[in-house]
Design a protein around this motif. Structure first.
Motif, PDB file in Angstrom:
ATOM      1  N   ALA A 118       0.838  -1.022   0.086  1.00  0.00           N
ATOM      2  CA  ALA A 118       0.176  -0.065  -0.104  1.00  0.00           C
ATOM      3  C   ALA A 118       0.742   1.384  -0.062  1.00  0.00           C
ATOM      4  CB  ALA A 118      -0.894   0.033   1.401  1.00  0.00           C
ATOM      5  N   GLY A 119       2.291   1.231   0.549  1.00  0.00           N
ATOM      6  CA  GLY A 119       2.776   2.409   0.422  1.00  0.00           C
ATOM      7  C   GLY A 119       3.373   2.762  -1.047  1.00  0.00           C
ATOM      8  N   ASP A 120       3.233   1.878  -1.759  1.00  0.00           N
ATOM      9  CA  ASP A 120       3.595   2.319  -3.174  1.00  0.00           C
ATOM     10  C   ASP A 120       2.413   2.666  -4.008  1.00  0.00           C
ATOM     11  OD1 ASP A 120       6.264   1.221  -3.226  1.00  0.00           O
ATOM     12  OD2 ASP A 120       5.237  -0.794  -3.095  1.00  0.00           O
ATOM     13  N   PHE A 121       1.009   2.958  -3.488  1.00  0.00           N
ATOM     14  CA  PHE A 121      -0.113   3.397  -4.173  1.00  0.00           C
ATOM     15  C   PHE A 121       0.124   4.784  -4.530  1.00  0.00           C
ATOM     16  CE2 PHE A 121      -3.210   0.610  -1.843  1.00  0.00           C
ATOM     17  CZ  PHE A 121      -2.690  -0.590  -2.515  1.00  0.00           C
ATOM     18  N   THR A 122      -0.311   5.179  -5.658  1.00  0.00           N
ATOM     19  CA  THR A 122      -0.329   6.866  -6.156  1.00  0.00           C
ATOM     20  C   THR A 122      -1.797   7.067  -6.759  1.00  0.00           C
ATOM     21  OG1 THR A 122       0.072   6.066  -8.527  1.00  0.00           O
ATOM     22  CG2 THR A 122       2.137   6.160  -7.131  1.00  0.00           C
ATOM     23  N   GLY A 123      -1.726   8.297  -7.085  1.00  0.00           N
ATOM     24  CA  GLY A 123      -3.094   8.788  -7.526  1.00  0.00           C
ATOM     25  C   GLY A 123      -4.261   8.706  -6.393  1.00  0.00           C
ATOM     26  N   PRO A 124      -5.412   8.461  -6.910  1.00  0.00           N
ATOM     27  CA  PRO A 124      -6.504   7.904  -6.092  1.00  0.00           C
ATOM     28  C   PRO A 124      -6.389   7.042  -4.856  1.00  0.00           C
ATOM     29  CG  PRO A 124      -7.254   7.264  -8.240  1.00  0.00           C
ATOM     30  CD  PRO A 124      -5.653   7.965  -8.260  1.00  0.00           C
ATOM     31  N   MET A 125      -5.310   6.246  -5.015  1.00  0.00           N
ATOM     32  CA  MET A 125      -5.324   5.371  -4.136  1.00  0.00           C
ATOM     33  C   MET A 125      -4.335   5.457  -2.950  1.00  0.00           C
ATOM     34  SD  MET A 125      -7.212   2.614  -4.678  1.00  0.00           S
ATOM     35  CE  MET A 125      -6.416   1.355  -3.518  1.00  0.00           C
ATOM     36  N   THR A 126      -3.419   6.727  -3.102  1.00  0.00           N
ATOM     37  CA  THR A 126      -2.704   7.266  -2.092  1.00  0.00           C
ATOM     38  C   THR A 126      -2.973   7.186  -0.773  1.00  0.00           C
ATOM     39  OG1 THR A 126      -1.410   8.523  -3.857  1.00  0.00           O
ATOM     40  CG2 THR A 126      -1.234   9.180  -1.544  1.00  0.00           C
ATOM     41  N   GLY A 127      -2.571   6.442   0.342  1.00  0.00           N
ATOM     42  CA  GLY A 127      -3.113   6.583   1.681  1.00  0.00           C
ATOM     43  C   GLY A 127      -4.017   5.320   1.766  1.00  0.00           C
ATOM     44  N   SER A 128      -4.619   4.742   1.084  1.00  0.00           N
ATOM     45  CA  SER A 128      -5.601   3.511   1.100  1.00  0.00           C
ATOM     46  C   SER A 128      -4.834   2.210   1.615  1.00  0.00           C
ATOM     47  CB  SER A 128      -6.426   3.379  -0.126  1.00  0.00           C
ATOM     48  OG  SER A 128      -6.969   4.642  -0.626  1.00  0.00           O
ATOM     49  N   PRO A 129      -5.648   1.565   2.215  1.00  0.00           N
ATOM     50  CA  PRO A 129      -5.061   0.106   2.845  1.00  0.00           C
ATOM     51  C   PRO A 129      -5.230  -0.641   1.236  1.00  0.00           C
ATOM     52  CG  PRO A 129      -7.491   0.421   3.460  1.00  0.00           C
ATOM     53  CD  PRO A 129      -6.890   1.863   2.704  1.00  0.00           C
ATOM     54  N   MET A 130      -4.400  -1.722   1.281  1.00  0.00           N
ATOM     55  CA  MET A 130      -4.393  -2.745   0.497  1.00  0.00           C
ATOM     56  C   MET A 130      -5.808  -3.465   0.107  1.00  0.00           C
ATOM     57  SD  MET A 130      -2.514  -4.509  -1.836  1.00  0.00           S
ATOM     58  CE  MET A 130      -0.744  -4.297  -1.823  1.00  0.00           C
ATOM     59  N   SER A 131      -6.555  -3.597   1.200  1.00  0.00           N
ATOM     60  CA  SER A 131      -7.766  -4.202   0.984  1.00  0.00           C
ATOM     61  C   SER A 131      -8.783  -3.562   0.190  1.00  0.00           C
ATOM     62  CB  SER A 131      -8.546  -4.279   2.465  1.00  0.00           C
ATOM     63  OG  SER A 131      -8.782  -2.984   2.873  1.00  0.00           O
ATOM     64  N   ASP A 132      -8.399  -2.045   0.048  1.00  0.00           N
ATOM     65  CA  ASP A 132      -9.374  -1.268  -0.948  1.00  0.00           C
ATOM     66  C   ASP A 132      -8.934  -1.607  -2.389  1.00  0.00           C
ATOM     67  OD1 ASP A 132     -10.262   0.144   1.173  1.00  0.00           O
ATOM     68  OD2 ASP A 132      -9.633   1.910   0.817  1.00  0.00           O
ATOM     69  N   LEU A 133      -7.687  -1.715  -2.629  1.00  0.00           N
ATOM     70  CA  LEU A 133      -7.179  -2.109  -4.129  1.00  0.00           C
ATOM     71  C   LEU A 133      -7.847  -3.697  -4.236  1.00  0.00           C
ATOM     72  CD1 LEU A 133      -5.833  -1.795  -6.526  1.00  0.00           C
ATOM     73  CD2 LEU A 133      -3.685  -2.778  -5.685  1.00  0.00           C
ATOM     74  N   LEU A 134      -7.639  -4.596  -3.164  1.00  0.00           N
ATOM     75  CA  LEU A 134      -8.225  -5.859  -3.576  1.00  0.00           C
ATOM     76  C   LEU A 134      -9.764  -5.825  -4.029  1.00  0.00           C
ATOM     77  CD1 LEU A 134      -6.368  -7.622  -1.024  1.00  0.00           C
ATOM     78  CD2 LEU A 134      -5.831  -7.777  -3.353  1.00  0.00           C
ATOM     79  N   ASP A 135     -10.325  -4.823  -3.150  1.00  0.00           N
ATOM     80  CA  ASP A 135     -11.884  -4.944  -3.374  1.00  0.00           C
ATOM     81  C   ASP A 135     -12.185  -4.447  -5.034  1.00  0.00           C
ATOM     82  OD1 ASP A 135     -12.491  -5.676  -0.668  1.00  0.00           O
ATOM     83  OD2 ASP A 135     -12.942  -3.479  -0.154  1.00  0.00           O
ATOM     84  N   GLU A 136     -11.346  -3.595  -5.201  1.00  0.00           N
ATOM     85  CA  GLU A 136     -11.496  -3.126  -6.653  1.00  0.00           C
ATOM     86  C   GLU A 136     -11.025  -4.294  -7.860  1.00  0.00           C
ATOM     87  OE1 GLU A 136     -12.685  -0.457  -7.964  1.00  0.00           O
ATOM     88  OE2 GLU A 136     -12.964   0.791  -5.975  1.00  0.00           O
ATOM     89  N   ILE A 137      -9.866  -4.949  -7.551  1.00  0.00           N
ATOM     90  CA  ILE A 137      -9.637  -5.978  -8.265  1.00  0.00           C
ATOM     91  C   ILE A 137     -10.809  -7.059  -8.442  1.00  0.00           C
ATOM     92  CG2 ILE A 137      -8.077  -7.890  -8.602  1.00  0.00           C
ATOM     93  CD1 ILE A 137      -5.747  -6.271  -7.345  1.00  0.00           C
ATOM     94  N   ARG A 138     -11.236  -7.453  -7.364  1.00  0.00           N
ATOM     95  CA  ARG A 138     -12.485  -8.426  -7.013  1.00  0.00           C
ATOM     96  C   ARG A 138     -13.667  -7.878  -7.959  1.00  0.00           C
ATOM     97  NH1 ARG A 138     -10.579  -8.732  -1.644  1.00  0.00           N
ATOM     98  NH2 ARG A 138      -9.002 -10.711  -1.618  1.00  0.00           N
ATOM     99  N   ALA A 139     -13.947  -6.616  -7.734  1.00  0.00           N
ATOM    100  CA  ALA A 139     -14.940  -5.991  -8.577  1.00  0.00           C
ATOM    101  C   ALA A 139     -14.826  -5.804 -10.121  1.00  0.00           C
ATOM    102  CB  ALA A 139     -15.256  -4.746  -8.051  1.00  0.00           C
ATOM    103  N   GLY A 140     -13.403  -6.183 -10.565  1.00  0.00           N
ATOM    104  CA  GLY A 140     -13.285  -6.194 -12.229  1.00  0.00           C
ATOM    105  C   GLY A 140     -12.944  -4.766 -12.355  1.00  0.00           C
TER     106      GLY A 140
END
Length: 172
Positions: A118-140
């Motif tokens: 999560a420390g490598d996130f940029t743009g709209p994901m900056t500061g978000s937890p990894m779980s947020d990205l995983l939710d987006e991946i699972r949602a397609g």
């Protein structure tokens, strides 16, 4: 009969102990990449590729591998937030990193591999937890885009010169 029944119960109990947790069922995400998935217009290119993301057991790190075939002049690869029908902002830079640089000529094989958290996130994901990205991946709602650049103007002159992305793949 009693001994067979006890043996069967023991086997079932042992199998339950070694069952794969639900998270493991979706800990690997893949995408086939090609020019047809690029937006707003499909790109006519012989290039293709694959990307694989593997989520760590604790869900805090993702290892990735990008493999390409017949891709000329790759310049960068990014993970983006966006449905298959839209372009979105890059949220993780996958390549180049550190001392890696754009490659000239046609590449077939592994373009990039590494890991991020999560420390490598940029743009709209900056500061978000990894779980947020995983939710987006699972949602397609995520894709990988590989950009190319031949180093000369005019831009978008053909395969090997698509600065906004030559091949793209929606993660599943």
């Amino acid at each position: 009969m009693f001994t067979s029944r006890n043996a069967l119960i023991s086997l079932v109990a042992a199998a339950a102990c070694f069952a794969i947790p639900t998270q493991a069922a979706d800990s690997v995400f893949t995408a086939a990449m090609d020019g047809a998935q690029c937006l707003p217009e499909p790109i006519k290119t012989p290039a293709t590729g694959t990307v694989e993301l593997r989520v760590s057991a604790d869900g805090k790190k993702i290892e990735y591998k990008i493999t390409v075939d017949k891709l000329s002049n790759p310049s960068q690869a990014d993970l983006h937030i966006g449905a298959a029908s839209q372009n979105g902002q890059a949220v993780v830079k996958l390549w180049p990193l550190g001392s890696a640089t754009a490659k000239r000529g046609e590449i077939t094989g592994v373009l990039a591999e590494g890991s991020f958290d999560a420390g490598d996130f940029t743009g709209p994901m900056t500061g978000s937890p990894m779980s947020d990205l995983l939710d987006e991946i699972r949602a397609g709602n995520t894709y990988v885009n590989v950009h190319t650049y031949d180093g000369v103007d005019p831009p978008y002159s053909g395969p090997g010169d698509y600065r906004v992305g030559e091949i793209r793949g929606q993660l599943k």
